[in-house]
Design an enzyme around this catalytic site. Structure first.
Site, PDB file in Angstrom:
ATOM      1  N   ARG A   3      28.556  41.527  24.159  1.00  0.00           N
ATOM      2  CA  ARG A   3      27.945  42.019  25.016  1.00  0.00           C
ATOM      3  C   ARG A   3      26.378  41.434  24.718  1.00  0.00           C
ATOM      4  NH1 ARG A   3      31.749  44.341  26.277  1.00  0.00           N
ATOM      5  NH2 ARG A   3      32.481  46.411  26.683  1.00  0.00           N
ATOM      6  N   SER A  50      29.518  52.849  25.900  1.00  0.00           N
ATOM      7  CA  SER A  50      29.370  53.091  24.494  1.00  0.00           C
ATOM      8  C   SER A  50      27.780  52.593  24.278  1.00  0.00           C
ATOM      9  CB  SER A  50      29.758  52.120  24.357  1.00  0.00           C
ATOM     10  OG  SER A  50      31.475  51.460  24.470  1.00  0.00           O
ATOM     11  N   GLU A  94      23.769  49.274  21.817  1.00  0.00           N
ATOM     12  CA  GLU A  94      24.390  48.604  23.132  1.00  0.00           C
ATOM     13  C   GLU A  94      23.370  48.705  24.221  1.00  0.00           C
ATOM     14  OE1 GLU A  94      26.042  49.111  25.933  1.00  0.00           O
ATOM     15  OE2 GLU A  94      27.565  48.143  25.819  1.00  0.00           O
TER      16      GLU A  94
HETATM   17  P1  FAD Z   1      21.042  48.451  34.322  1.00  0.00           P
HETATM   18  O1  FAD Z   1      21.285  49.835  33.249  1.00  0.00           O
HETATM   19  O2  FAD Z   1      20.557  48.930  35.986  1.00  0.00           O
HETATM   20  O3  FAD Z   1      20.431  47.768  33.802  1.00  0.00           O
HETATM   21  C1  FAD Z   1      20.902  46.951  32.612  1.00  0.00           C
HETATM   22  C2  FAD Z   1      19.450  46.457  32.442  1.00  0.00           C
HETATM   23  O4  FAD Z   1      20.271  44.728  33.040  1.00  0.00           O
HETATM   24  C3  FAD Z   1      18.833  46.775  31.759  1.00  0.00           C
HETATM   25  O5  FAD Z   1      17.801  45.877  31.144  1.00  0.00           O
HETATM   26  C4  FAD Z   1      18.052  46.597  33.329  1.00  0.00           C
HETATM   27  O6  FAD Z   1      16.907  45.839  33.015  1.00  0.00           O
HETATM   28  C5  FAD Z   1      18.624  45.070  33.177  1.00  0.00           C
HETATM   29  N1  FAD Z   1      18.900  44.988  34.791  1.00  0.00           N
HETATM   30  C6  FAD Z   1      19.653  45.456  35.564  1.00  0.00           C
HETATM   31  N2  FAD Z   1      19.915  44.102  37.423  1.00  0.00           N
HETATM   32  C7  FAD Z   1      18.886  43.140  37.142  1.00  0.00           C
HETATM   33  C8  FAD Z   1      18.851  42.006  37.814  1.00  0.00           C
HETATM   34  N3  FAD Z   1      19.169  42.030  38.412  1.00  0.00           N
HETATM   35  N4  FAD Z   1      18.447  41.051  36.900  1.00  0.00           N
HETATM   36  C9  FAD Z   1      17.643  41.152  35.907  1.00  0.00           C
HETATM   37  N5  FAD Z   1      18.229  41.989  35.018  1.00  0.00           N
HETATM   38  C10 FAD Z   1      18.795  43.486  35.028  1.00  0.00           C
HETATM   39  N6  FAD Z   1      29.752  48.188  30.512  1.00  0.00           N
HETATM   40  C11 FAD Z   1      31.285  47.382  29.509  1.00  0.00           C
HETATM   41  O7  FAD Z   1      30.508  46.033  28.849  1.00  0.00           O
HETATM   42  N7  FAD Z   1      31.706  47.479  29.667  1.00  0.00           N
HETATM   43  C12 FAD Z   1      33.078  48.289  30.116  1.00  0.00           C
HETATM   44  O8  FAD Z   1      33.789  48.795  29.379  1.00  0.00           O
HETATM   45  C13 FAD Z   1      31.160  49.438  30.046  1.00  0.00           C
HETATM   46  N8  FAD Z   1      31.151  50.973  30.331  1.00  0.00           N
HETATM   47  C14 FAD Z   1      30.823  51.736  30.950  1.00  0.00           C
HETATM   48  C15 FAD Z   1      31.331  53.166  30.783  1.00  0.00           C
HETATM   49  C16 FAD Z   1      30.175  54.364  31.667  1.00  0.00           C
HETATM   50  C17 FAD Z   1      30.563  55.246  31.354  1.00  0.00           C
HETATM   51  C18 FAD Z   1      29.010  53.846  31.511  1.00  0.00           C
HETATM   52  C19 FAD Z   1      28.120  54.528  32.286  1.00  0.00           C
HETATM   53  C20 FAD Z   1      28.652  52.911  31.469  1.00  0.00           C
HETATM   54  C21 FAD Z   1      29.775  51.364  30.865  1.00  0.00           C
HETATM   55  N9  FAD Z   1      29.003  50.249  30.778  1.00  0.00           N
HETATM   56  C22 FAD Z   1      30.144  48.757  30.381  1.00  0.00           C
HETATM   57  C23 FAD Z   1      27.950  49.391  30.924  1.00  0.00           C
HETATM   58  C24 FAD Z   1      26.765  49.248  32.253  1.00  0.00           C
HETATM   59  O9  FAD Z   1      28.069  49.343  33.425  1.00  0.00           O
HETATM   60  C25 FAD Z   1      27.638  47.897  31.607  1.00  0.00           C
HETATM   61  O10 FAD Z   1      26.240  47.163  31.435  1.00  0.00           O
HETATM   62  C26 FAD Z   1      26.916  47.626  33.861  1.00  0.00           C
HETATM   63  O11 FAD Z   1      26.558  46.393  33.624  1.00  0.00           O
HETATM   64  C27 FAD Z   1      24.659  48.219  33.898  1.00  0.00           C
HETATM   65  O12 FAD Z   1      25.017  47.725  35.077  1.00  0.00           O
HETATM   66  P2  FAD Z   1      23.617  47.884  35.748  1.00  0.00           P
HETATM   67  O13 FAD Z   1      23.466  47.670  37.486  1.00  0.00           O
HETATM   68  O14 FAD Z   1      23.746  50.199  35.707  1.00  0.00           O
HETATM   69  O15 FAD Z   1      22.633  47.907  34.844  1.00  0.00           O
HETATM   70  N1  EPU Z   2      38.656  55.387  17.853  1.00  0.00           N
HETATM   71  C1  EPU Z   2      38.497  56.597  16.832  1.00  0.00           C
HETATM   72  N2  EPU Z   2      37.322  56.939  17.457  1.00  0.00           N
HETATM   73  C2  EPU Z   2      36.885  57.060  18.691  1.00  0.00           C
HETATM   74  C3  EPU Z   2      37.026  55.806  19.605  1.00  0.00           C
HETATM   75  C4  EPU Z   2      37.354  55.183  18.805  1.00  0.00           C
HETATM   76  O1  EPU Z   2      39.154  55.860  15.791  1.00  0.00           O
HETATM   77  O2  EPU Z   2      36.942  58.331  19.173  1.00  0.00           O
HETATM   78  C5  EPU Z   2      38.630  53.665  18.044  1.00  0.00           C
HETATM   79  C6  EPU Z   2      40.731  53.658  17.947  1.00  0.00           C
HETATM   80  O3  EPU Z   2      41.030  53.817  17.184  1.00  0.00           O
HETATM   81  C7  EPU Z   2      40.360  53.065  19.049  1.00  0.00           C
HETATM   82  C8  EPU Z   2      39.287  51.498  18.768  1.00  0.00           C
HETATM   83  O4  EPU Z   2      39.057  52.452  18.205  1.00  0.00           O
HETATM   84  O5  EPU Z   2      41.869  52.018  19.197  1.00  0.00           O
HETATM   85  C9  EPU Z   2      39.027  51.009  19.456  1.00  0.00           C
HETATM   86  O6  EPU Z   2      38.039  51.840  20.914  1.00  0.00           O
HETATM   87  P1  EPU Z   2      38.737  52.164  22.344  1.00  0.00           P
HETATM   88  O7  EPU Z   2      39.657  51.190  22.447  1.00  0.00           O
HETATM   89  O8  EPU Z   2      37.891  53.119  23.362  1.00  0.00           O
HETATM   90  O9  EPU Z   2      37.740  50.479  22.601  1.00  0.00           O
HETATM   91  P2  EPU Z   2      35.831  50.699  21.998  1.00  0.00           P
HETATM   92  O10 EPU Z   2      35.778  49.449  20.874  1.00  0.00           O
HETATM   93  O11 EPU Z   2      35.611  51.686  21.428  1.00  0.00           O
HETATM   94  C10 EPU Z   2      35.001  48.498  23.766  1.00  0.00           C
HETATM   95  C11 EPU Z   2      34.004  48.563  24.151  1.00  0.00           C
HETATM   96  C12 EPU Z   2      34.155  49.600  25.391  1.00  0.00           C
HETATM   97  C13 EPU Z   2      35.326  48.996  26.771  1.00  0.00           C
HETATM   98  C14 EPU Z   2      36.578  49.240  25.055  1.00  0.00           C
HETATM   99  C15 EPU Z   2      38.047  48.600  26.380  1.00  0.00           C
HETATM  100  C16 EPU Z   2      32.143  47.828  22.744  1.00  0.00           C
HETATM  101  C17 EPU Z   2      31.011  48.967  23.012  1.00  0.00           C
HETATM  102  N3  EPU Z   2      33.114  49.081  23.644  1.00  0.00           N
HETATM  103  O12 EPU Z   2      35.104  50.278  23.222  1.00  0.00           O
HETATM  104  O13 EPU Z   2      32.908  49.352  26.226  1.00  0.00           O
HETATM  105  O14 EPU Z   2      35.530  49.705  27.870  1.00  0.00           O
HETATM  106  O15 EPU Z   2      36.523  48.352  24.787  1.00  0.00           O
HETATM  107  O16 EPU Z   2      37.673  47.329  26.204  1.00  0.00           O
HETATM  108  O17 EPU Z   2      32.342  46.789  23.135  1.00  0.00           O
HETATM  109  C18 EPU Z   2      31.027  50.333  26.932  1.00  0.00           C
HETATM  110  O18 EPU Z   2      30.537  49.025  27.050  1.00  0.00           O
HETATM  111  O19 EPU Z   2      29.670  51.295  27.548  1.00  0.00           O
HETATM  112  C19 EPU Z   2      32.435  50.740  26.971  1.00  0.00           C
HETATM  113  C20 EPU Z   2      32.685  51.013  27.622  1.00  0.00           C
END
Ligand code: FAD
Ligand code: EPU
Length: 339
Positions: free
Chosen positions: A164, A238, A334
């Protein structure tokens, strides 16, 4: 001619659904428009916020500056032997790119299915899910530097990817606008199915020899079951990072909390599940005013309606404090906090 709008609501431009306004707002469809924009000295001196899908930010208040929404489109692909080289515009929707590749049998992005947001933001925090990170498929990106008006290519090494993290979130924060990203994929899948939930779901579907489409569908299914859909309940995924701690810090914690959920990182450090830590402090599914944590995933903070950014932020501080008191572990946000 660039259209610069004034006093634009950002409510539909951030997945948290925070009702904040941008003093100025511009949409960029071609990279040349960035050059044009910053030829005007007014914008060089103005505070700016680059916006993709707004899925990883929390707006604390109205933005008194220029919001630059990146909408540069286009996907180019070229095959050389078994390698696939892709270049995508920063404004492409990430999941559209994943689908583009999965349909054509280009392997590498399937575990990153259904992550919201844009291609351009994917390097910012080195997006990751289900055992794969952007850095595993990233070749380079092209970015514009408003201060100099120049374009620069960043190699994978230049980006200094980590969990991240990237150079764009640290040393070069706010200094570059990513306009396109290059990926290296393969025609030969190297499936990464080690994340427990994927194996279980494949077994549940009686799939022993998965295709790219199977993996993409399974990952999407798992995500939908755990994460709130931003179109119905505001969130940014997250809210905190999973904390990475030393083995020395971990040992006494494990003695005191034998159930503590943890994963080795491969470099003698331990990654803790922040969701578990937060749940143990009693926060899972908690509603606090207009905000709270998600009932199926304590790591996700939600907007139950009219939450302000400040309210969500204050709530996140309470979580940080209580996790620190109980476990001695300091959670880091994050989500990008925008003020
Ligand atoms: P924005 O929110 O628009 O921007 C994020 C940051 O990047 C800001 O600081 C912005 O200024 C900068 N930025 C955006 N575009 C550019 C650009 N072109 N050039 C320079 N800077 C830029 N993230 C994960 O890693 N793994 C996950 O599993 C994951 N699951 C998610 C699930 C949900 C339901 C949600 C809502 C979010 C999740 N995220 C996850 C977070 C998010 O999807 C990612 O961080 C994604 O890359 C953000 O993209 P965005 O275009 O919406 O960025
Ligand atoms: N868990 C709990 N309680 C909760 C949530 C999680 O006990 O309420 C424990 C469970 O044991 C589970 C473990 O945490 O097995 C891991 O949970 P999960 O698989 O849901 O993944 P996470 O570590 O919570 C991360 C990323 C997610 C990504 C998933 C899958 C970060 C900060 N988050 O979540 O990314 O989708 O793994 O790889 O690393 C995001 O960045 O926005 C995001 C959603």
């Amino acid at each position: 001619m660039l259209q610069i709008q004034e006093n634009v609501s950002l409510k539909n431009f951030n997945t948290f659904g925070i009702d904040a306004n941008a003093e100025y707002f511009v949409e960029i469809n071609r990279k040349e428009e960035l050059t044009e924009l910053f030829l005007d000295p007014q914008w060089k001196q103005t505070k700016t916020l680059v916006l993709g899908g707004g899925s990883n930010m929390l707006l604390l208040n109205d933005f008194d500056g220029l919001v630059i929404r990146i909408n540069i489109r286009g996907i180019e692909h070229r095959i050389s032997q078994n390698e696939v080289f892709i270049e995508a515009g920063a404004g492409e929707v990430w999941n559209d790119l994943v689908n583009f590749c999965v349909i054509r049998g280009y392997a590498g992005l399937e575990n990153l299915s259904l992550i919201p947001g844009s291609v351009g933001a994917s390097p910012i925090q080195n997006i990751g899910a289900y055992g794969v990170e952007l850095k595993d498929v990233f070749r380079s990106c092209n970015a514009f530097e408003p201060a100099t008006g120049k374009f620069r290519t960043f190699s994978k090494e230049d980006c200094r990817f980590d969990y991240r993290e990237s150079v764009f979130k640290s040393e070069l924060r706010g200094q570059y606008i990513i306009i396109s990203v290059k990926f290296q994929l393969s025609l030969i899948p190297h499936f990464n199915l080690k994340y427990g939930a994927i194996e279980q779901e494949l077994a549940h579907r009686h799939i022993t020899v998965p295709t790219l489409k199977d993996v993409s569908q399974v990952v999407s299914h798992i995500r939908v079951s755990k994460l709130p859909d931003p179109s119905t309940i505001g969130n940014a995924g997250s809210f905190f990072k999973n904390p990475v701690i030393s083995a020395d810090q971990f040992r006494p914690l494990q003695t005191k909390f034998p159930e503590i959920v943890h994963f080795p990182t491969g470099d003698a450090q331990i990654k803790l599940a922040a969701g578990w830590l937060i749940e143990q402090c009693g926060w899972k599914g908690k509603v606090a005013g207009h905000t709270g944590t998600w009932k199926n995933q304590a790591l996700v903070l939600v907007n139950h309606g009219d939450a302000s950014g400040a309210e969500v932020y204050a709530f996140s501080s309470q979580i940080i404090d209580s996790v620190y008191v109980k476990f001695g572990v300091l959670l880091q946000r994050e989500v990008n906090i925008i003020s």
